[in-house]
Design a protein around this motif. Structure first.
Motif, PDB file in Angstrom:
ATOM      1  N   GLU A 108       0.835  -1.200   0.000  1.00  0.00           N
ATOM      2  CA  GLU A 108       0.000   0.000   0.000  1.00  0.00           C
ATOM      3  C   GLU A 108       0.870   1.251   0.000  1.00  0.00           C
ATOM      4  N   GLU A 109       0.345   2.323  -0.576  1.00  0.00           N
ATOM      5  CA  GLU A 109       1.041   3.605  -0.703  1.00  0.00           C
ATOM      6  C   GLU A 109       2.321   3.462  -1.529  1.00  0.00           C
ATOM      7  N   VAL A 110       2.176   2.809  -2.677  1.00  0.00           N
ATOM      8  CA  VAL A 110       3.327   2.570  -3.554  1.00  0.00           C
ATOM      9  C   VAL A 110       2.976   2.952  -4.995  1.00  0.00           C
ATOM     10  N   SER A 127       4.197  -5.392 -10.889  1.00  0.00           N
ATOM     11  CA  SER A 127       2.827  -4.886 -10.996  1.00  0.00           C
ATOM     12  C   SER A 127       2.813  -3.403 -10.663  1.00  0.00           C
ATOM     13  N   ASP A 128       2.138  -2.614 -11.506  1.00  0.00           N
ATOM     14  CA  ASP A 128       1.916  -1.206 -11.199  1.00  0.00           C
ATOM     15  C   ASP A 128       0.774  -1.079 -10.197  1.00  0.00           C
ATOM     16  N   GLY A 133      -2.998   3.496  -4.937  1.00  0.00           N
ATOM     17  CA  GLY A 133      -1.669   3.209  -4.418  1.00  0.00           C
ATOM     18  C   GLY A 133      -1.493   1.804  -3.889  1.00  0.00           C
ATOM     19  N   ILE A 134      -2.316   0.863  -4.368  1.00  0.00           N
ATOM     20  CA  ILE A 134      -2.240  -0.532  -3.920  1.00  0.00           C
ATOM     21  C   ILE A 134      -1.756  -1.404  -5.070  1.00  0.00           C
ATOM     22  N   ALA A 135      -0.727  -2.203  -4.805  1.00  0.00           N
ATOM     23  CA  ALA A 135      -0.191  -3.117  -5.817  1.00  0.00           C
ATOM     24  C   ALA A 135      -0.261  -4.542  -5.284  1.00  0.00           C
ATOM     25  N   ASN A 163       3.086  -0.358   3.852  1.00  0.00           N
ATOM     26  CA  ASN A 163       2.628  -1.597   4.463  1.00  0.00           C
ATOM     27  C   ASN A 163       2.727  -2.744   3.465  1.00  0.00           C
ATOM     28  N   LEU A 164       3.292  -3.839   3.925  1.00  0.00           N
ATOM     29  CA  LEU A 164       3.466  -5.029   3.105  1.00  0.00           C
ATOM     30  C   LEU A 164       2.696  -6.182   3.750  1.00  0.00           C
ATOM     31  N   LYS A 165       1.896  -6.876   2.958  1.00  0.00           N
ATOM     32  CA  LYS A 165       1.162  -8.039   3.447  1.00  0.00           C
ATOM     33  C   LYS A 165       1.518  -9.249   2.589  1.00  0.00           C
ATOM     34  N   VAL A 166       1.927 -10.322   3.238  1.00  0.00           N
ATOM     35  CA  VAL A 166       2.296 -11.559   2.551  1.00  0.00           C
ATOM     36  C   VAL A 166       1.320 -12.658   2.968  1.00  0.00           C
ATOM     37  N   GLU A 167       0.755 -13.352   1.987  1.00  0.00           N
ATOM     38  CA  GLU A 167      -0.197 -14.426   2.246  1.00  0.00           C
ATOM     39  C   GLU A 167       0.228 -15.695   1.512  1.00  0.00           C
ATOM     40  N   ALA A 168       0.093 -16.803   2.187  1.00  0.00           N
ATOM     41  CA  ALA A 168       0.287 -18.108   1.558  1.00  0.00           C
ATOM     42  C   ALA A 168      -0.951 -18.937   1.831  1.00  0.00           C
TER      43      ALA A 168
END
Length: 213
Positions: A108-110, A127-128, A133-135, A163-168
């Motif tokens: 977020e915010e990228v 990915s753009d 602002g969410i990729a 903020n970075l969110k990683v999901e598996a």
């Protein structure tokens, strides 16, 4: 000839019997719904209860026999921005073998998001960001190996952190007795809070830093 009152009494008795029969049938039907295998509640536990980096997380639970359950593990990390860019690396992320395995990263915010996976060679995905602002980058059917992961990109203007969110995620299947289990080694996972979903059940654990030798 029988009086009208006598006939009415017989009808009333029959009506009461009919209602009583339907009442019993309704109760039995409701009981059947509650004890039906398809209505079985998913129940699971995770051990150890206070894990540290390097432990093997063991998830065991029960569901309906043969039921397929969506399983998801995620964590959120705040990354600092330096010279307009953010970066995060994970040295040993194990992608387990499983049905419908998916790896998803959201920032977020990228301005954009890049993911680099390395086993024998680098695999890159970019990915753009959306106007908000969410990729997001999501990848299915990643071969089950241990990877080095590098995540980076350009932050939005005048932003100090992103903020970075990683999901598996993957699909688990209960056996013929309704039991399921899943093990995951945490040696390459960062310390922090993790949210785990299995079916519609949610638990949060905190993975503590491992002992440095």
């Amino acid at each position: 000839m029988k009086s009208n009152s006598y006939i009415n009494n017989i009808k009333l008795v029959k009506l009461k019997r009919t209602k009583l029969v339907f009442g019993f049938l309704s109760v039995f039907l409701l009981l059947g719904l509650f004890i039906s295998p398809s209505a079985a509640k998913t129940d699971w536990q995770i051990s150890p209860s206070n894990p540290t980096v390097g432990d093997t997380l063991k998830i065991k639970g029960t569901a309906s026999p043969g039921e397929e359950l969506g399983a998801q593990v995620s964590f959120v990390k705040e990354l600092s921005v330096t010279d307009g860019r953010y970066q995060y690396s994970l040295d040993k992320i194990k992608i387990p073998k499983g049905k419908n395995a998916r790896f998803t990263v959201t920032t977020e915010e990228v301005k954009n998001l890049n993911i680099h996976l390395k086993k024998l060679f680098w695999i890159e995905r970019s990915s753009d960001a959306s106007p908000e602002g969410i990729a997001v980058i999501s990848k299915r059917h990643i071969p089950p190996f241990t990877y080095k992961v590098l995540i980076d990109g350009d932050a939005a203007p005048s932003v100090d952190s992103v903020n970075l969110k990683v999901e598996a995620s993957q699909t688990l299947k209960a056996n013929s007795k309704g039991k399921f289990e899943f093990n995951y080694h945490t040696s390459g996972m960062p310390a922090g809070k993790y949210t785990i979903y299995i079916g519609d059940s949610k638990k949060t654990i905190e993975l503590k830093p491992g002992n440095k030798k």
